[in-house]
Enzyme design. Structure first.
Site, PDB file in Angstrom:
ATOM      1  N   THR A   1       0.835  -1.211   0.000  1.00 25.71           N
ATOM      2  CA  THR A   1       0.000   0.000   0.000  1.00 25.71           C
ATOM      3  C   THR A   1       0.867   1.257   0.000  1.00 25.71           C
ATOM      4  O   THR A   1       0.602   2.212  -0.739  1.00 25.71           O
ATOM      5  CB  THR A   1      -0.903  -0.002   1.256  1.00 25.71           C
ATOM      6  OG1 THR A   1      -1.684  -1.194   1.240  1.00 25.71           O
ATOM      7  CG2 THR A   1      -1.808   1.210   1.302  1.00 25.71           C
TER       8      THR A   1
ATOM      9  N   ILE B   1       3.219 -11.722   2.509  1.00 29.56           N
ATOM     10  CA  ILE B   1       2.006 -12.298   3.114  1.00 29.56           C
ATOM     11  C   ILE B   1       1.838 -13.759   2.690  1.00 29.56           C
ATOM     12  O   ILE B   1       1.461 -14.613   3.500  1.00 29.56           O
ATOM     13  CB  ILE B   1       0.765 -11.443   2.777  1.00 29.56           C
ATOM     14  CG1 ILE B   1       0.915 -10.056   3.410  1.00 29.56           C
ATOM     15  CG2 ILE B   1      -0.509 -12.121   3.288  1.00 29.56           C
ATOM     16  CD1 ILE B   1      -0.210  -9.090   3.082  1.00 29.56           C
TER      17      ILE B   1
ATOM     18  N   GLU C   1       1.633  -0.235   9.501  1.00 27.58           N
ATOM     19  CA  GLU C   1       2.216  -1.412  10.171  1.00 27.58           C
ATOM     20  C   GLU C   1       3.238  -0.905  11.181  1.00 27.58           C
ATOM     21  O   GLU C   1       4.243  -0.319  10.783  1.00 27.58           O
ATOM     22  CB  GLU C   1       2.900  -2.307   9.135  1.00 27.58           C
ATOM     23  CG  GLU C   1       1.967  -2.741   8.009  1.00 27.58           C
ATOM     24  CD  GLU C   1       2.668  -3.552   6.929  1.00 27.58           C
ATOM     25  OE1 GLU C   1       3.884  -3.799   7.051  1.00 27.58           O
ATOM     26  OE2 GLU C   1       1.992  -3.931   5.961  1.00 27.58           O
TER      27      GLU C   1
ATOM     28  N   ASP D   1       5.509 -18.714  -7.381  1.00 21.66           N
ATOM     29  CA  ASP D   1       5.916 -17.340  -7.688  1.00 21.66           C
ATOM     30  C   ASP D   1       6.829 -17.427  -8.919  1.00 21.66           C
ATOM     31  O   ASP D   1       7.068 -18.529  -9.434  1.00 21.66           O
ATOM     32  CB  ASP D   1       6.656 -16.700  -6.499  1.00 21.66           C
ATOM     33  CG  ASP D   1       6.525 -15.174  -6.478  1.00 21.66           C
ATOM     34  OD1 ASP D   1       5.716 -14.665  -5.690  1.00 21.66           O
ATOM     35  OD2 ASP D   1       7.223 -14.508  -7.267  1.00 21.66           O
TER      36      ASP D   1
ATOM     37  N   CYS E   1     -16.794   2.060  11.760  1.00 21.83           N
ATOM     38  CA  CYS E   1     -17.756   3.108  12.130  1.00 21.83           C
ATOM     39  C   CYS E   1     -18.450   2.831  13.451  1.00 21.83           C
ATOM     40  O   CYS E   1     -18.887   3.765  14.132  1.00 21.83           O
ATOM     41  CB  CYS E   1     -18.771   3.304  11.008  1.00 21.83           C
ATOM     42  SG  CYS E   1     -20.042   2.012  10.907  1.00 21.83           S
TER      43      CYS E   1
ATOM     44  N   ILE F   1     -11.072 -11.817   1.108  1.00 21.72           N
ATOM     45  CA  ILE F   1     -10.510 -11.472   2.419  1.00 21.72           C
ATOM     46  C   ILE F   1      -9.981 -10.042   2.357  1.00 21.72           C
ATOM     47  O   ILE F   1      -9.233  -9.691   1.441  1.00 21.72           O
ATOM     48  CB  ILE F   1      -9.324 -12.386   2.791  1.00 21.72           C
ATOM     49  CG1 ILE F   1      -9.707 -13.855   2.698  1.00 21.72           C
ATOM     50  CG2 ILE F   1      -8.790 -12.017   4.182  1.00 21.72           C
ATOM     51  CD1 ILE F   1     -10.568 -14.350   3.803  1.00 21.72           C
ATOM     52  N   TYR F   2     -10.349  -9.239   3.348  1.00 19.05           N
ATOM     53  CA  TYR F   2      -9.838  -7.867   3.408  1.00 19.05           C
ATOM     54  C   TYR F   2      -9.585  -7.565   4.872  1.00 19.05           C
ATOM     55  O   TYR F   2     -10.514  -7.565   5.674  1.00 19.05           O
ATOM     56  CB  TYR F   2     -10.870  -6.922   2.786  1.00 19.05           C
ATOM     57  CG  TYR F   2     -10.455  -5.485   2.715  1.00 19.05           C
ATOM     58  CD1 TYR F   2      -9.379  -5.092   1.913  1.00 19.05           C
ATOM     59  CD2 TYR F   2     -11.136  -4.512   3.428  1.00 19.05           C
ATOM     60  CE1 TYR F   2      -8.999  -3.779   1.849  1.00 19.05           C
ATOM     61  CE2 TYR F   2     -10.763  -3.176   3.357  1.00 19.05           C
ATOM     62  CZ  TYR F   2      -9.694  -2.811   2.566  1.00 19.05           C
ATOM     63  OH  TYR F   2      -9.316  -1.498   2.502  1.00 19.05           O
TER      64      TYR F   2
ATOM     65  N   CYS G   1     -17.222  -4.023   8.285  1.00 18.64           N
ATOM     66  CA  CYS G   1     -17.759  -2.653   8.269  1.00 18.64           C
ATOM     67  C   CYS G   1     -17.696  -2.082   6.854  1.00 18.64           C
ATOM     68  O   CYS G   1     -16.711  -2.244   6.148  1.00 18.64           O
ATOM     69  CB  CYS G   1     -16.944  -1.764   9.209  1.00 18.64           C
ATOM     70  SG  CYS G   1     -17.461  -0.036   9.182  1.00 18.64           S
TER      71      CYS G   1
ATOM     72  N   HIS H   1       2.418   1.837  -3.368  1.00 20.35           N
ATOM     73  CA  HIS H   1       1.444   2.421  -4.308  1.00 20.35           C
ATOM     74  C   HIS H   1       1.325   3.929  -4.080  1.00 20.35           C
ATOM     75  O   HIS H   1       1.259   4.709  -5.033  1.00 20.35           O
ATOM     76  CB  HIS H   1       0.061   1.782  -4.131  1.00 20.35           C
ATOM     77  CG  HIS H   1      -0.040   0.378  -4.622  1.00 20.35           C
ATOM     78  ND1 HIS H   1       0.082   0.050  -5.953  1.00 20.35           N
ATOM     79  CD2 HIS H   1      -0.247  -0.783  -3.964  1.00 20.35           C
ATOM     80  CE1 HIS H   1      -0.052  -1.258  -6.086  1.00 20.35           C
ATOM     81  NE2 HIS H   1      -0.246  -1.794  -4.900  1.00 20.35           N
TER      82      HIS H   1
HETATM   83 ZN   LIG Z   1       0.129  -3.392   5.121  1.00 17.44          ZN
HETATM   84 ZN   LIG Z   2     -19.343  -0.159  10.530  1.00 20.16          ZN
END
Ligand SMILES: [Zn+2]
Ligand SMILES: [Zn+2]
Length: 342
Positions: free
Chosen positions: A40, A175, A64, A195, A93, A286-287, A107, A43
């Protein structure tokens, strides 16, 4: 205080003096000790299409981290000055249907630390107490700094029961490598990881993968033959976001196989859905991490002897952030740590 800031809407990062974060009665102020560099952050540094729509400037990066509690708000209980803590980087939230039901990872109004609000690449970071994870048992500070991506690996790897199962992981980034270690530790029979980067496949071998396969030279069907699998993989963990990896995975799953998908594709792509139907495959997106079931699992996996040390391949002082980011961006590295004073 010093902080790594996305100061301008263009490629780059700026090491700057910024005010210490404001804290309210429910917040915890944390002196940052070490941080991990994430995809992230890369990016956002390169300012690609995703970053342009997700981040407004100026923004302190980073999600992190491990740090030491410097101050707590008047309403904070059970967290004390001096505690060693990491932070859940998704701020939820508290009001939507899933939050109210205790499924906070689902959420629909999640705000990302270091993306939608100022983050941890700084001498201090502030978080609501509900997002703070206190390390109550001794933990290596480099490992504590990467609890956030470790949580992605644990959440993905433990999405489906894998005791005695044959597991295929596509993508040996940090990961994917951590997921291989978790899957072996948790009782999978075979863990095959793929990979195209030999250095990363080597890291995966050190982390415990049964077989690390370079898919530019060998196909996954060959891995099945080598391991004498007859009916395909039971569990798939897609960690690359690449269309060809997802297609290969679908082709090599057993009937009724289950796929957990963490890799984020850069754009939409086609797969043969008839194979999903006729092989009766489950695909789960998955998030992030489950709050805080995943965090509990991470801590007890480490207490139980899970070794993540192979995944950390570099450590830099924060002033040398450009070199650290360059190393994190090349396809040879594992996880890169930035030191902020300990
Ligand atoms: Zn991260
Ligand atoms: Zn929420």
């Amino acid at each position: 205080m010093k902080a790594l800031v996305k100061q301008h809407a263009e490629p780059g990062l700026w090491l700057m003096d910024v005010p210490e974060p404001d804290t309210g009665p429910g917040d915890v102020l944390i002196k940052v000790l070490r941080t991990g560099i994430c995809g992230t952050d890369l990016h956002i540094r390169s300012w690609d299409g995703w970053a342009r729509q997700a981040v407004s400037t100026p923004r302190v990066l980073g999600h992190e981290f491990v740090g030491e509690v410097a101050a707590v708000g008047a309403d904070v209980q059970d967290i004390a000055v001096g505690d060693i803590v990491s932070g859940e980087g998704h701020l939820v939230c508290g009001k939507c249907r899933n939050c109210l039901a205790g499924r906070r990872h689902l959420c629909r109004s999640t705000i990302g630390l270091g993306v939608g609000r100022d983050g941890a690449f700084a001498e201090y970071v502030a978080l609501p107490a509900a997002n703070v994870w206190v390390h109550r048992t001794k933990v290596d500070l480099d490992i504590a700094a990467i609890f956030d991506p470790f949580g992605n690996a644990v959440h993905t790897a433990l999405s489906f029961p894998l005791v005695g199962e044959d597991v295929l992981i596509t993508g040996a980034g940090p990961i994917g490598i951590m997921a291989a270690a978790v899957a072996r530790h948790a009782g999978a029979r075979n863990v095959v990881i793929t990979d195209v980067s030999e250095p990363r496949l080597d890291l995966a071998r050190k982390a415990g993968a049964t077989l690390a396969l370079n898919v530019s030279e060998h196909d996954i069907a060959e891995a099945q033959r080598r391991l004498e699998l007859r009916e395909g993989f039971d569990i798939g963990l897609e960690m690359s976001g690449r269309p060809e990896a997802m297609r290969d995975m679908v082709d090599n799953m057993t009937h009724g196989g289950r796929i957990a998908m963490l890799g984020l594709p850069a754009q939409e792509f086609a797969i043969d859905w008839s194979k999903i139907v006729t092989s009766m495959i489950t695909v789960k997106g998955i998030y992030g991490r489950e709050m805080f079931e995943t965090w509990y699992a991470m801590t007890v996996l480490l207490e139980g002897g899970l070794d993540l040390s192979p995944v950390i391949t570099g450590s830099y002082d924060y002033q040398d952030f450009d070199a650290a980011f360059d190393e994190a961006a090349n396809a040879r590295s594992g996880k890169i740590i930035l030191n902020w004073g300990a």
